[in-house]
Design a protein around this motif. Sequence first.
Motif, PDB file in Angstrom:
ATOM      1  N   ILE A 102       0.829  -1.209   0.000  1.00 46.75           N
ATOM      2  CA  ILE A 102       0.000   0.000   0.000  1.00 46.75           C
ATOM      3  C   ILE A 102       0.865   1.261   0.000  1.00 46.75           C
ATOM      4  CG2 ILE A 102      -0.288   0.185   2.512  1.00 46.75           C
ATOM      5  CD1 ILE A 102      -3.263   0.915   1.847  1.00 46.75           C
ATOM      6  N   THR A 103       2.050   1.205   0.622  1.00 44.79           N
ATOM      7  CA  THR A 103       2.962   2.345   0.573  1.00 44.79           C
ATOM      8  C   THR A 103       3.424   2.602  -0.852  1.00 44.79           C
ATOM      9  OG1 THR A 103       3.740   1.841   2.813  1.00 44.79           O
ATOM     10  CG2 THR A 103       5.112   3.297   1.472  1.00 44.79           C
ATOM     11  N   ASP A 310      -2.129  -8.291  -0.478  1.00 46.63           N
ATOM     12  CA  ASP A 310      -1.266  -7.271  -1.067  1.00 46.63           C
ATOM     13  C   ASP A 310      -1.909  -6.638  -2.296  1.00 46.63           C
ATOM     14  OD1 ASP A 310       0.397  -8.113   0.893  1.00 46.63           O
ATOM     15  OD2 ASP A 310       2.037  -8.732  -0.399  1.00 46.63           O
ATOM     16  N   GLY A 311      -2.498  -7.460  -3.150  1.00 43.83           N
ATOM     17  CA  GLY A 311      -3.138  -6.929  -4.352  1.00 43.83           C
ATOM     18  C   GLY A 311      -4.288  -5.998  -4.005  1.00 43.83           C
ATOM     19  N   THR A 312      -5.100  -6.395  -3.033  1.00 40.25           N
ATOM     20  CA  THR A 312      -6.203  -5.547  -2.584  1.00 40.25           C
ATOM     21  C   THR A 312      -5.681  -4.261  -1.948  1.00 40.25           C
ATOM     22  OG1 THR A 312      -7.533  -7.518  -2.158  1.00 40.25           O
ATOM     23  CG2 THR A 312      -8.280  -5.480  -1.149  1.00 40.25           C
ATOM     24  N   ALA A 313      -4.592  -4.359  -1.188  1.00 35.33           N
ATOM     25  CA  ALA A 313      -3.990  -3.173  -0.569  1.00 35.33           C
ATOM     26  C   ALA A 313      -3.509  -2.192  -1.628  1.00 35.33           C
ATOM     27  CB  ALA A 313      -2.831  -3.588   0.337  1.00 35.33           C
ATOM     28  N   VAL A 339      -3.973   5.784   6.103  1.00 34.37           N
ATOM     29  CA  VAL A 339      -4.379   4.811   5.087  1.00 34.37           C
ATOM     30  C   VAL A 339      -3.499   3.563   5.165  1.00 34.37           C
ATOM     31  CG1 VAL A 339      -4.484   4.345   2.600  1.00 34.37           C
ATOM     32  CG2 VAL A 339      -5.349   6.515   3.512  1.00 34.37           C
ATOM     33  N   ILE A 340      -2.180   3.756   5.275  1.00 30.46           N
ATOM     34  CA  ILE A 340      -1.241   2.622   5.345  1.00 30.46           C
ATOM     35  C   ILE A 340      -1.538   1.755   6.561  1.00 30.46           C
ATOM     36  CG2 ILE A 340       1.189   1.984   5.653  1.00 30.46           C
ATOM     37  CD1 ILE A 340       1.929   4.530   4.093  1.00 30.46           C
ATOM     38  N   LEU A 341      -1.692   2.404   7.731  1.00 33.54           N
ATOM     39  CA  LEU A 341      -1.930   1.666   8.961  1.00 33.54           C
ATOM     40  C   LEU A 341      -3.278   0.947   8.924  1.00 33.54           C
ATOM     41  CD1 LEU A 341      -1.029   0.964  11.836  1.00 33.54           C
ATOM     42  CD2 LEU A 341      -2.141   3.070  12.613  1.00 33.54           C
ATOM     43  N   THR A 342      -4.318   1.651   8.485  1.00 40.27           N
ATOM     44  CA  THR A 342      -5.663   1.064   8.466  1.00 40.27           C
ATOM     45  C   THR A 342      -5.726  -0.137   7.531  1.00 40.27           C
ATOM     46  OG1 THR A 342      -6.628   3.238   8.896  1.00 40.27           O
ATOM     47  CG2 THR A 342      -8.105   1.535   8.074  1.00 40.27           C
TER      48      THR A 342
END
Length: 439
Positions: A102-103, A310-313, A339-342
Motif C-alpha cells: 500500500i505504501t 497485497d493486491g487488494t492493498a 491509510v497505510i496503517l488502516t
Amino acid sequence: MGLTTKILLGMLAGIVAGVIIYAVGHTLMPGSALANFLDTYLTQGLFDIAGRVFIASLKLMVVPLVLVSLICGACALSEGHRIGPLAGKTLLLYLLTTAVAITLALVVALVVQPGTGVEASADATFEVKEQPPLSEVLVNIFPTNPVQAMAEGNMLQIIVFALLMGYAISRCGEPGRRVSAFFNDLNEVILRMVGVLMVFAPYGVFALLAKTFAELGWDFMLDLGKYFLVVLGVLLLHGLGFYSVLLKLLSGLNPLELLKKMRPAMAFAFSTASSAATIPVTLATVEKRLGVDNKVAAFTVPLGATINMDGTAIMQGVATAFIAQMYGIDIGLGGYLTVILTATLASIGTAGVPGVGLIMLAMVLQQVGLPLEGIAIVMGVDRLLDMVRTAVNITGDSVVSTVVAKSEGAFSEEVFYDRNYNSVAGGMDGGGEARPVAQ
C-alpha cells in the motif's frame, strides 16, 4: 507438451476467443444472428457452464486439502514445538508485504496523479455494508462448530481447528501415531484427486477467460484508463520486483526460479480471481515444485489465502489517492499514513468477511474523510484488476512460504532448482508422489 504449457496455451486461447466474440457482438456484427448465437450458446452457455463446473471442482478440494494437510503439518510441528515461531514469522511477513504494497501504491499514485482532471460522476452511489466490530471478528476466528466452519469454508476457523487437532494427535502416543498415519495416507489420496483434476485444467482456464473477455471488451478502459494502468503497473512492480528482492534478501534463492515454477498457479489465480479457489493448486505447487515441506506449506498457504491481501492493498492505495485527487481533497501526509496503517491492520481484522475488498476500502475512505461514492466509480474497471491482484496475492503466499520454510530448515533446494518438473503439481501424474517429467 507439459501441463504447464497446456494451461498457458489454454489461457492465451481463451483471451483470444473472448476478444473475437466481443468484437463480433459489439463492433463488427452487433445484434446479428451470429452475435446472438455466440452469446447464447458459447459465452452464456458452454463457456459459462464449463467455467462454473471447473471452479466448483477446485472449491471442492479446498476444505479437505487444507484440513488434512494442516493436521499433518501441525502433528510434525508440535513434535518440535515450532508452531509459535512459525506462526510469528508468517504473520510478520504477511503484514510487512501488505504495508509495503500500500505504501508503494500511494507513492506511485501521488507521483502519477491518475485522478487529476477526472470529473466525479454526480449519480455515483455506493452503499456500504455494515462491518462487524473487531471484537466480533476476533471471537469468530475460533469455531464453535467445526463441521459448520467446513461447510461454510471459513478458513480461519478451519485453520484453528486443524492446528488444535494436530497438536492433540502429537500428544496422544500410540493412538496419536495411528491417527497421524491415517491423515498422512488421506493426504496422499487428496493430492491424487488434485492431480486428476489438473488434467482438465487447460479446458477450465480456457472457458473462464473466454467468457470473461467476451463480456469485458475494452470500453471500460476509456474513462479510467490512467487509474487502471497505475494499479496494473504497481501490481506488476510489487509482484515481480518487491517479491524478488524479498526472496533474495531473506533466503538467498534465485527469484526467477520461483516465478517460473509459479506460472501455472498464477494462471489459475488469474483465471479464477479467487485465492481461496486456487489453494489446491498453490499448495501443490509450493510443495512439489518449490520444495517447501508440507508442515510449513499447509499452514502458510491457507493463512495467506485468507489474510495476505497485497493486491487488494495496492488497489486501495491507488483508489484512495485517485478519489482524493478526483474530488480535489487534500488529506495530507497524516491522512496517507492513516491509510497505510488502516489497510495493513484491516487485512487481518476483516479476514473471512464476505466482500472483504470493498469493506476494507470503505473503512480506509471513512478514516480519512473521503466520499464513499468514489468506490462506485473505480469499481467499474475492477474486474480485470481483480484477476491480476489475485495472481499477485498467491505469488506473495509462495514467497513467504519459501522464506519461512528456509528459515525453519523445512526446505529442499534440490527440488527448488530442479527443472525436470513439468506439471502444475511438480510432476504429479495423478498421484501424491512427485516424479520427474522429461522436458
